[in-house]
Scaffold this motif. Sequence first.
Motif, PDB file in Angstrom:
ATOM      1  N   VAL A  39       0.928  -1.123  -0.017  1.00 38.56           N
ATOM      2  CA  VAL A  39       0.018  -0.232   0.043  1.00 38.56           C
ATOM      3  C   VAL A  39       0.796   1.204   0.068  1.00 38.56           C
ATOM      4  N   ILE A  40       0.992   2.080  -1.047  1.00 39.39           N
ATOM      5  CA  ILE A  40       1.700   3.270  -1.005  1.00 39.39           C
ATOM      6  C   ILE A  40       0.784   4.284  -0.933  1.00 39.39           C
ATOM      7  N   GLY A  41       1.091   5.154   0.097  1.00 41.89           N
ATOM      8  CA  GLY A  41       0.351   6.517   0.360  1.00 41.89           C
ATOM      9  C   GLY A  41       1.052   7.544   1.190  1.00 41.89           C
ATOM     10  N   ARG A  42       0.505   8.577   1.379  1.00 38.04           N
ATOM     11  CA  ARG A  42       1.026  10.040   1.928  1.00 38.04           C
ATOM     12  C   ARG A  42       0.920   9.650   3.439  1.00 38.04           C
ATOM     13  N   ARG A  43       0.158   8.704   3.932  1.00 40.88           N
ATOM     14  CA  ARG A  43       0.116   8.456   5.287  1.00 40.88           C
ATOM     15  C   ARG A  43      -0.240   7.030   5.650  1.00 40.88           C
ATOM     16  N   ARG A  44       0.179   6.357   7.081  1.00 43.09           N
ATOM     17  CA  ARG A  44      -0.023   5.144   7.436  1.00 43.09           C
ATOM     18  C   ARG A  44      -1.521   4.803   7.483  1.00 43.09           C
ATOM     19  N   LEU A  45      -1.977   3.628   7.035  1.00 43.08           N
ATOM     20  CA  LEU A  45      -3.306   3.426   7.448  1.00 43.08           C
ATOM     21  C   LEU A  45      -3.657   2.576   8.686  1.00 43.08           C
ATOM     22  N   PRO A  46      -4.629   2.897   9.336  1.00 44.41           N
ATOM     23  CA  PRO A  46      -4.788   2.103  10.495  1.00 44.41           C
ATOM     24  C   PRO A  46      -5.218   0.586  10.060  1.00 44.41           C
ATOM     25  N   LEU A  47      -4.434  -0.352   9.624  1.00 44.52           N
ATOM     26  CA  LEU A  47      -4.642  -1.732   9.252  1.00 44.52           C
ATOM     27  C   LEU A  47      -4.959  -2.545  10.463  1.00 44.52           C
ATOM     28  N   GLN A  48      -5.564  -3.664  10.169  1.00 46.67           N
ATOM     29  CA  GLN A  48      -5.871  -4.521  11.393  1.00 46.67           C
ATOM     30  C   GLN A  48      -4.350  -5.208  11.469  1.00 46.67           C
ATOM     31  N   ASP A  49      -3.925  -5.247  12.580  1.00 51.61           N
ATOM     32  CA  ASP A  49      -2.577  -5.961  13.029  1.00 51.61           C
ATOM     33  C   ASP A  49      -2.389  -7.229  12.210  1.00 51.61           C
ATOM     34  N   ASP A  50      -3.458  -8.364  12.237  1.00 57.72           N
ATOM     35  CA  ASP A  50      -3.313  -9.638  11.483  1.00 57.72           C
ATOM     36  C   ASP A  50      -2.994  -9.440  10.331  1.00 57.72           C
ATOM     37  N   GLU A  51      -3.269  -8.292   9.335  1.00 51.63           N
ATOM     38  CA  GLU A  51      -3.290  -8.172   7.991  1.00 51.63           C
ATOM     39  C   GLU A  51      -1.597  -7.867   7.784  1.00 51.63           C
ATOM     40  N   GLU A  52      -1.220  -7.180   8.781  1.00 55.34           N
ATOM     41  CA  GLU A  52       0.268  -6.769   8.480  1.00 55.34           C
ATOM     42  C   GLU A  52       1.282  -7.829   9.086  1.00 55.34           C
ATOM     43  N   ASN A  53       0.821  -8.485  10.093  1.00 49.47           N
ATOM     44  CA  ASN A  53       1.353  -9.505  10.754  1.00 49.47           C
ATOM     45  C   ASN A  53       1.838 -10.635   9.797  1.00 49.47           C
ATOM     46  N   ALA A  54       0.566 -10.943   9.292  1.00 49.76           N
ATOM     47  CA  ALA A  54       0.585 -12.097   8.284  1.00 49.76           C
ATOM     48  C   ALA A  54       1.668 -11.774   7.213  1.00 49.76           C
ATOM     49  N   GLY A  55       2.067 -10.538   7.113  1.00 53.25           N
ATOM     50  CA  GLY A  55       2.866 -10.367   5.918  1.00 53.25           C
ATOM     51  C   GLY A  55       2.559 -10.118   4.690  1.00 53.25           C
ATOM     52  N   ARG A  56       0.928 -10.080   4.596  1.00 54.80           N
ATOM     53  CA  ARG A  56       0.440  -9.774   3.208  1.00 54.80           C
ATOM     54  C   ARG A  56       0.239  -8.382   2.914  1.00 54.80           C
ATOM     55  N   VAL A  57       0.244  -7.304   3.788  1.00 48.26           N
ATOM     56  CA  VAL A  57       0.409  -5.891   3.522  1.00 48.26           C
ATOM     57  C   VAL A  57       1.641  -5.488   3.941  1.00 48.26           C
ATOM     58  N   VAL A  58       2.052  -4.827   3.041  1.00 50.73           N
ATOM     59  CA  VAL A  58       3.193  -3.672   3.304  1.00 50.73           C
ATOM     60  C   VAL A  58       2.921  -2.247   3.084  1.00 50.73           C
ATOM     61  N   GLN A  59       3.071  -1.669   4.139  1.00 48.67           N
ATOM     62  CA  GLN A  59       2.682  -0.045   3.856  1.00 48.67           C
ATOM     63  C   GLN A  59       4.153   0.603   3.624  1.00 48.67           C
ATOM     64  N   GLU A  60       3.931   1.511   2.551  1.00 48.07           N
ATOM     65  CA  GLU A  60       4.929   2.567   2.328  1.00 48.07           C
ATOM     66  C   GLU A  60       4.586   4.030   2.229  1.00 48.07           C
ATOM     67  N   VAL A  61       5.059   4.755   3.243  1.00 48.94           N
ATOM     68  CA  VAL A  61       4.693   6.272   2.959  1.00 48.94           C
ATOM     69  C   VAL A  61       5.541   7.059   1.988  1.00 48.94           C
ATOM     70  N   VAL A  62       5.104   7.942   1.213  1.00 51.51           N
ATOM     71  CA  VAL A  62       5.851   8.432   0.226  1.00 51.51           C
ATOM     72  C   VAL A  62       5.609   9.832   0.402  1.00 51.51           C
ATOM     73  N   ASP A  63       6.496  10.617  -0.136  1.00 52.58           N
ATOM     74  CA  ASP A  63       5.930  12.379  -0.481  1.00 52.58           C
ATOM     75  C   ASP A  63       5.909  12.370  -2.072  1.00 52.58           C
ATOM     76  N   PHE A  64       4.419  12.287  -2.302  1.00 52.54           N
ATOM     77  CA  PHE A  64       4.334  12.529  -3.699  1.00 52.54           C
ATOM     78  C   PHE A  64       4.975  13.552  -4.416  1.00 52.54           C
ATOM     79  N   GLU A  65       5.421  14.614  -3.850  1.00 54.03           N
ATOM     80  CA  GLU A  65       6.202  15.817  -4.541  1.00 54.03           C
ATOM     81  C   GLU A  65       7.445  15.457  -4.822  1.00 54.03           C
ATOM     82  N   ALA A  66       7.909  14.280  -4.107  1.00 56.17           N
ATOM     83  CA  ALA A  66       9.183  13.971  -4.494  1.00 56.17           C
ATOM     84  C   ALA A  66       9.420  12.648  -4.997  1.00 56.17           C
ATOM     85  N   LEU A  67       8.738  11.976  -5.827  1.00 53.16           N
ATOM     86  CA  LEU A  67       8.368  10.621  -5.956  1.00 53.16           C
ATOM     87  C   LEU A  67       9.568   9.810  -6.541  1.00 53.16           C
ATOM     88  N   ASP A  68      10.609  10.774  -7.031  1.00 52.58           N
ATOM     89  CA  ASP A  68      11.677  10.046  -7.766  1.00 52.58           C
ATOM     90  C   ASP A  68      12.732   9.648  -6.544  1.00 52.58           C
TER      91      ASP A  68
END
Length: 279
Positions: free
Chosen positions: A88-117
């Motif tokens: 999941v790529i976004g400007r902020r972290r999402l409050p996902l359910q722990d088990d989703e992230e713990n199961a390693g299925r969802v990885v979150q990446e926070v990016v600055d869209f003004e500096a995507l390079d």
Amino acid sequence: MRLLENLPGAWPWILTVLVLLTAAGFLFLDDPEPQKHVRMAAEAEFRTLEEEFRKQKRSCFVLGASGETGKVLLKELLQRNIFNKITVIGRRRLPLQDDEENAGRVVQEVVDFEALDSHSSVFQGHDVGFCCLGTTRAKAGAEMFVRVDHDYVLKSAELARAGGCSQFHLESSRGANKNSSFLYLKVKGQVEADIEALGFDRFIIYRPGALLVNRQESRPMEYVARQVLRALSPVLPSMSIPIQAVAAAMVSNVLLTSEQKTEILENKAIAAYGKRKDK
Ligand SMILES: NC(=O)c1ccc[n+]([C@@H]2O[C@H](COP(=O)([O-])OP(=O)(O)OC[C@H]3O[C@@H](n4cnc5c(N)ncnc54)[C@H](OP(=O)(O)O)[C@@H]3O)[C@@H](O)[C@H]2O)c1
Ligand SMILES: *[C@@H]1O[C@H](CO)[C@@H](O)[C@H](O)[C@H]1NC(C)=O
């Protein structure tokens, strides 16, 4: 004078005529024939396709997963479980359910869209990209609308393509057309054309009408409009769509193959996916 005296009694008729004229206008503006044909599969065929796809251990990324469509799309992706990894790529972290992230299925990446390079590594190594990013002129102003709906989206697609992504699924809009004189439709059409030029193996464009969703933000006029569209949807099937159908179409289309590199799903074609009964 007579007319003025009778006017109060005439209002219901005037309103009826206006409503009928509006409805006729919408019917006239019915979905254009899809330029590029899209295939649908039978239920059993989908099951087999899902199983086969799962074995390939593919990965995907989702842009706009905090939005109305993105949220439902992420849920659909988790439910159907066809990807080995979802970023999941976004400007902020999402409050996902722990088990989703713990199961390693969802990885979150926070990016600055003004500096995507400077975040190009985030876009590397995905097989499939989904984009439900967007804002509106009313929310962000014209200039920011173009930056988000065109620049951020195109730059993300470029980085993904360069990083080996072969399939890109873009939530665009009914009426998208780079020649339009409406900023919204023009920007949507322009970003479609610019991404097509990147040469993904498959580029799938979804053009939903008004999204039927109970939005959390309070927008009273939008709420009223949605209720009217919901009521009208049996007679005007190309005007609006339940958001779940968009999510289902985006996931199902990963599994389908096509001769064409670019496919466009207009509102009616998307709606067909909402009618699958396995939910
Ligand atoms: N709503 C409709 O009726 C309709 C109809 C046809 C097509 N569409 C199109 O469908 C797409 C999705 O619509 P939606 O209603 O599901 O969207 P939404 O709920 O408004 O969500 C928009 C997403 O874009 C992100 N975003 C917005 N501005 C951003 C910015 N400046 N920087 C980074 N991220 C930003 C949001 O992130 P945050 O959560 O961080 O803000 C959110 O994830 C849009 O492209 C829209 O134009 C909508
Ligand atoms: C936009 O205009 C150009 C030039 O008139 C035309 O060739 C093209 O087909 C139009 N595109 C769309 C999407 O209407």
